[in-house]
Design an enzyme around this catalytic site. Structure first.
Site, mmCIF file in Angstrom:
data_model
loop_
_atom_site.group_PDB
_atom_site.id
_atom_site.type_symbol
_atom_site.label_atom_id
_atom_site.label_comp_id
_atom_site.label_asym_id
_atom_site.label_seq_id
_atom_site.Cartn_x
_atom_site.Cartn_y
_atom_site.Cartn_z
ATOM 1 N N LYS B 78 -13.179 -15.097 -2.662
ATOM 2 C CA LYS B 78 -13.374 -14.750 -4.070
ATOM 3 C C LYS B 78 -12.795 -13.353 -4.283
ATOM 4 C CE LYS B 78 -16.978 -14.540 -7.677
ATOM 5 N NZ LYS B 78 -18.423 -14.681 -7.968
ATOM 6 N N SER B 153 -19.543 -17.761 -11.807
ATOM 7 C CA SER B 153 -18.292 -17.031 -11.800
ATOM 8 C C SER B 153 -17.365 -17.398 -10.630
ATOM 9 C CB SER B 153 -18.571 -15.520 -11.741
ATOM 10 O OG SER B 153 -19.177 -15.155 -10.520
ATOM 11 N N SER B 177 -23.802 -17.945 -9.624
ATOM 12 C CA SER B 177 -22.339 -17.973 -9.534
ATOM 13 C C SER B 177 -21.754 -18.692 -8.320
ATOM 14 C CB SER B 177 -21.773 -16.558 -9.591
ATOM 15 O OG SER B 177 -21.809 -16.079 -10.911
#
Lengths: 477, 486, 94
Positions: B78, B153, B177
């Site tokens: 990420k 996210s 997330s």
């Protein structure tokens, strides 16, 4: 109608740790710009603070020294505002739960003691520095100082004159150096004083206060407060009102002026720093610090009087700083503790004068305690007189030689042989028959003249006591 | 070989028996990224040179006799984890050119295990969002339906996994997330107990809630990746001290006797029938394996969302103050003065949702509102934690939905932030309490994956992974792939 | 009921610009968000300690030993504007 001055001080003492409060970067002063700003100090994305144990120990030491409560639990909070020397856009400080609560400092002004209460002392990080020399419309930011640990020591508004404020600041300055938690260097910003000043009619509630910043000497502290008090009285007597604001002291103009830029309705939005957990100080941690506590100034002063037979004044001067006290004790110890008073006179007299003259601190003295003791030993055993000793000391100041070596090479050894002295005394008397006649005729004052001539003839090396005695005897013949 | 259809454990076996080298496996995924990522935009930055160099180094280590399940295994990070000398954007224009000067602890640990970084995957800017639509680098699409959101996210992580563009990925979970995009994309992801995984180098959104974790096809893969990610880090004051539990050994334990709590508040109004049905089907399967079901109550559930949207923006508003255009990141052109530099750099660098949360955070902390909002939310936070503590007196794990519905359409909720926030109601309480929770695929609804979550007590990740693994042993939702990417 | 947010004030606190024609729209969204918080007031939290961290842990302390090296040349490569080792910003006026 008279006015009463009300003063509270906020002192920022930089703690003398090796590393910063939340990073393992060095705190050494004077490095090239940004060479001591690590990723944490720079506030890089993703970095996190970890608290320095040295900082906590020093806060405990301070708390114990002023008889304060060392908080079992204290919390770090963020104070949010934007400024280029504040890399994260917030300062990590302590707000609701500081590490030290209460405590007292006893000051003395005009021979009267007064206790000043402390509100609190809390830990926080210092900011970097903005350098304003012109980079064509830009300022340069050096973050070496960012993250340096500070202990902010806040007093109650209990001082009533500039003199009290200065006495308090000096006492605190002396204390933090004694404790070894701050180097006390005001020029380098290690010990910074802000003054909250207001005036009121005696017995009335507190007036509106102004906070004076940028005071970097005790002299300026006194002058800044004096100026500010006059200013506030003028404002009120002219029918105006004092505004609560931050004011800068301008030493060149000897005045304070408003720092409007700081006044723009600051809302710091303090909240507990989520990157740090509550600081818990256990009784065991306090015990460890207590065991390592250095002797404090007041205790040392009392001990100097009892142990070395010094008077109040001498003991005060010699305990003025831990360095001076340590130097003095080293000299006394090296001379076998024989005559602590002579050692005191030398440290406070010749040594102090030379240091002042050359603008040196005692730790920078060319004559260290061991060599000083060597000199005093020769005075005590009558090898040299006190007067000759001053010449020897001068020679020591500019060389590495011991007192003994200088006495030997310059032939300064004191003449103590009574036969030799008597011979010289007689020689002088014979040289000045007229003066002898006058003396015998009752002009006693001429005794001094003969002493002087004898000392001149022996180049000062004759033992003064013996010269007096023998001269008296010979003149009486 | 269809390496992208294999689990990480299967791929590890291929590496171990030398059926494939790390360089070959890495090239395989790099090729797929080239071929397919244009359709979903899951990567912000691809790092083929770094990947191949790391793969070659891993092959050399293996040739020298080293073994290790993660040695030579490709993964996607990420883009919230700092990767040294590699652009780390946090999906923000603010950091569009930010070459991180250091590795996050998680990256450092996975590098040390010999893992291979394929690239940095998309997310909501600064992790603020539930759809990956709040990215400065374009939306990521859901591989199961290209006009649906992948969740967020960590939407890039989930989408890359679902499309077979990485075998495993890292994610972070502040309010759901990891779990919500895992559910939306039909993959598995675990949000560990707060403090299990170091936050050092993980760009902060809300520090007291953020937690990194693994995302993969299976719970077993997550267990192996978490083993390498978790651990004490002296650079993170909030990282738990001591050893982490063994996440792998207990995977095959039976769930017989396990008490599964079903919180009644998670099955009420707002939960779509298909998600409810999928969740109950998971309960039924585990019951079949010997677990017992108990109804529990988490009475303060509805307060979690407002408490979260006070606390997280408050912390974020402060965390994001460091983006001032001075030492790194975006600086506006020709600033008039200092204030102009701050305001324009930040206004140009941050997207709308980030700005909103900064302003909300500033508001709830400001004088006059601190007690009513921030402090109040912190008190509510304790009540929520206490709800879980009480519930775990009656059960071992809690089962519930991840989100009220499957993935929605791109653009469907962007106009109304509050509607978006409401979709976080089942994930947020876990973050407020700091508990671990795993999301796993539980079936499909109209062609879109449906996920459920298992919530455990503090540091009970081994139990969660065990239960999820046992469920996955009996079902095959987790190994489905969208046809376009199979 | 919550107060209406002063958009200019919170923008200033966050060092963000909100132009005059955006104020209404931004304010509407912010007020909708803050409106969600009203339900917090209804919850009885008497005697409940605020919870800042999920785990009841205490701050760990680091030994006071320098381990960080000088990295300014490296980290200043990513800075917008530097000169002579300093970060440059528009003139700071005190």
């Amino acid at each position: 109608m008279t006015w009463e001055t009300v003063i509270g001080l906020e002192v920022h003492a930089q703690l003398a740790t090796n590393t910063k409060i939340f990073s393992a970067a060095s705190t050494a002063f004077g490095a090239m710009p940004n060479t001591q700003a690590c990723l944490v100090d720079l506030g890089m994305p993703g970095v996190l603070p970890v608290l320095n144990k040295g900082v906590v120990d020093m806060a405990i030491r301070f708390g114990l020294a002023v008889g304060a409560t060392v908080a079992e639990k204290s919390v770090f909070a963020r104070k949010n505002y934007f400024y280029p020397d504040l890399p994260k856009g917030y300062q990590i400080s302590q707000f609701e739960l500081p590490v030290v609560l209460g405590g007292q400092i006893t000051i003395e002004v005009d021979g009267k003691e007064k206790v000043i209460n402390l509100t609190r002392a809390h830990l926080e990080e210092d900011a970097g520095k903005s350098l304003h020399e012109d980079f064509e419309g830009y300022s340069g930011i050096d973050l070496n100082r960012a993250g340096t640990p500070l202990l902010e020591i806040v007093s109650e508004p209990e001082m009533r004159s500039p003199a009290e404020a200065v006495a308090y600041a000096k006492k605190l300055h002396e204390l933090v150096q004694y404790l070894g938690i701050c180097d006390g260097n005001m020029q380098e910003g290690s010990f910074r004083v802000d003054a909250n000043v207001s005036v009121r009619r005696p017995g009335a509630p507190f007036g509106t206060r102004a906070e004076i910043k940028n005071v970097n000497s005790f002299k300026f502290l006194e002058r800044a407060i004096m100026f500010e008090v006059e200013r506030q009285i003028d404002v009120i007597e002219a029918g105006g009102q004092v505004v609560q604001e931050t004011r800068l002291y301008d030493a060149a103009k000897d005045e304070t002026r408003s720092m409007r830029s700081k006044e723009e309705a600051m809302d710091y939005r303090y909240f507990p720093c989520p990157d740090l957990l509550p600081l818990i100080i256990t009784p065991a941690m306090i015990e460890v610090v207590k065991a390592e506590m250095p002797e404090l100034p007041d205790a040392k002063r009392a001990r100097f009087m009892s142990q070395y037979g010094l008077n109040d004044y001498d003991a005060m001067v010699l305990t003025n700083s831990r360095e001076i006290a340590d130097y003095y004790e080293a000299v006394v110890a090296a001379t076998g503790g024989k005559d602590a008073k002579i050692a005191a006179n030398w440290v406070m007299g010749e040594l102090n004068a030379r240091l002042n003259n050359d603008n040196l601190s005692i730790s920078e003295s060319p004559v260290d305690a061991q060599r000083m003791a060597g000199l005093i030993a020769r005075i005590l055993d009558n090898t040299i007189s006190g007067k000759i000793a001053k010449d020897v000391f001068d020679a020591m100041w500019t060389s590495q030689d011991s007192a003994d070596a200088i006495i030997e090479s310059k032939g300064l050894k004191q003449i103590t042989d009574p036969v030799a002295i008597a011979a010289m005394v007689r020689g002088v008397i014979d040289q000045f028959p007229e003066q002898l006649a006058e003396y015998k005729g009752g002009r006693d004052k001429l005794f001094g003249f003969f002493v002087g001539e004898v000392m001149k003839a022996t180049k000062g090396k004759a033992n003064p006591g013996q010269v007096n005695q023998i001269l008296k005897d010979e003149l009486a013949k | 070989m269809n390496f992208h259809q294999m689990t990480m454990v299967q791929l590890a076996e291929q590496l171990r028996n030398k059926s494939v080298s790390s360089v070959e496996l890495t090239q395989y995924f790099l090729d797929r990224m080239t071929q397919f990522d244009g359709q979903i935009n899951s990567y912000i930055t691809q790092t083929p040179e770094l990947a191949l160099a790391q793969a070659a180094a891993a092959d050399a280590r293996r040739a020298a006799g080293e073994d290790g399940l993660l040695l030579g295994m490709p993964l996607a990070h990420k883009d919230i984890f700092c990767t040294k000398d590699v652009i780390t954007t946090c999906a923000s224009k603010m950091l569009a050119n930010f070459k991180a000067p250091y590795n996050a602890t998680v990256v450092e640990k996975l590098n040390a295990a010999g893992m291979v970084t394929l690239g940095k995957v998309n997310m909501d800017e600064f992790a603020m969002g539930s759809t990956t639509e709040n990215s400065a680098f374009g939306v990521t699409r859901n591989p199961w339906s290209l006009d649906a959101v992948p969740g967020g996210s960590s939407g890039g992580s989930a989408a890359a996994l679902a499309a077979g563009l990485a075998p495993v990925a890292t994610g972070t979970d502040t309010g759901g997330s990891i779990r919500q995009p895992a559910a939306f994309c039909g993959v598995t992801g675990i949000k560990p107990t707060y403090g299990s995984v170091s936050r050092y180098g993980m760009i902060a959104y809300a520090s007291s809630l953020d937690q990194g974790g693994p995302m993969a096809k299976t719970a077993e893969d997550c267990a192996h990746l978490l083993s390498a990610m978790a651990g004490f880090d002296e650079r993170d004051s909030t990282c738990a001290e001591g050893e982490r539990p063994d996440y792998v050994t207990g995977l095959n334990d039976s769930v017989k006797g396990l008490r599964i709590g079903l919180p009644k508040e998670y099955f009420g109004e707002g939960l779509s029938p298909e998600v409810k049905a999928a969740t109950m089907a998971v309960a039924t399967e585990l019951e079949k394996q010997g677990a017992t079901l108990v109804e529990v109550s988490l009475p303060n559930t509805s307060a979690a969302m407002p408490a979260y949207y006070v606390i997280a923006p408050a912390e974020a508003s402060s965390n994001l103050s460091r983006y001032d255009g001075v030492r790194f990141g975006h600086r506006c052109d020709n600033p008039k003065d200092l204030k102009d530099m701050y305001i324009r750099s930040r206004s140009e660098g941050f997207g709308a949702e980030v700005k909103r949360r900064i302003m909300v955070g500033a508001y709830v902390l400001s004088a006059g509102y601190y007690d009513a909002y921030y402090l109040k939310a912190q008190r509510v936070r304790r009540l929520i934690k206490q709800d879980f503590v009480d519930a775990f007196d009656q059960c071992d794990v809690i089962l519930g939905p991840v989100a009220p519905t499957p993935a929605w359409k791109l653009g469907e909720k962007t106009a109304d932030p509050t509607a978006m926030y409401l979709a976080d109601i089942y994930t947020i309480p876990v973050n407020l309490a700091g508990l671990p929770a795993i999301a796993l695929p539980a079936g499909f609804s109209a062609g879109l994956p449906v996920g459920v979550q298992l919530i455990g007590n503090y540091f009970s990740e081994p139990k969660l992974l065990n239960v999820a693994h046992q469920y996955q042993q009996a079902t095959n939702h987790h190994i489905q792939m969208p046809a376009a990417f199979a | 009921m919550s107060d209406q947010i002063d958009v200019h004030k919170v923008a200033r606190l966050g060092a963000l610009a909100v132009s005059d024609d955006e104020v209404a729209a931004v304010g509407q969204k912010l007020n909708a968000i803050v409106g969600l918080f009203d339900q917090l007031a209804a919850i009885n939290t008497d005697g409940v300690e605020p919870m800042a961290h999920p785990l009841d842990q205490v701050q760990r302390l680091r030994e006071d030993v320098v381990t960080e090296a000088d990295i300014h040349e490296y980290v200043q490569q990513i800075a917008p504007k530097v000169e002579a080792g300093l970060y440059l910003v528009p003139k700071v006026i005190e």
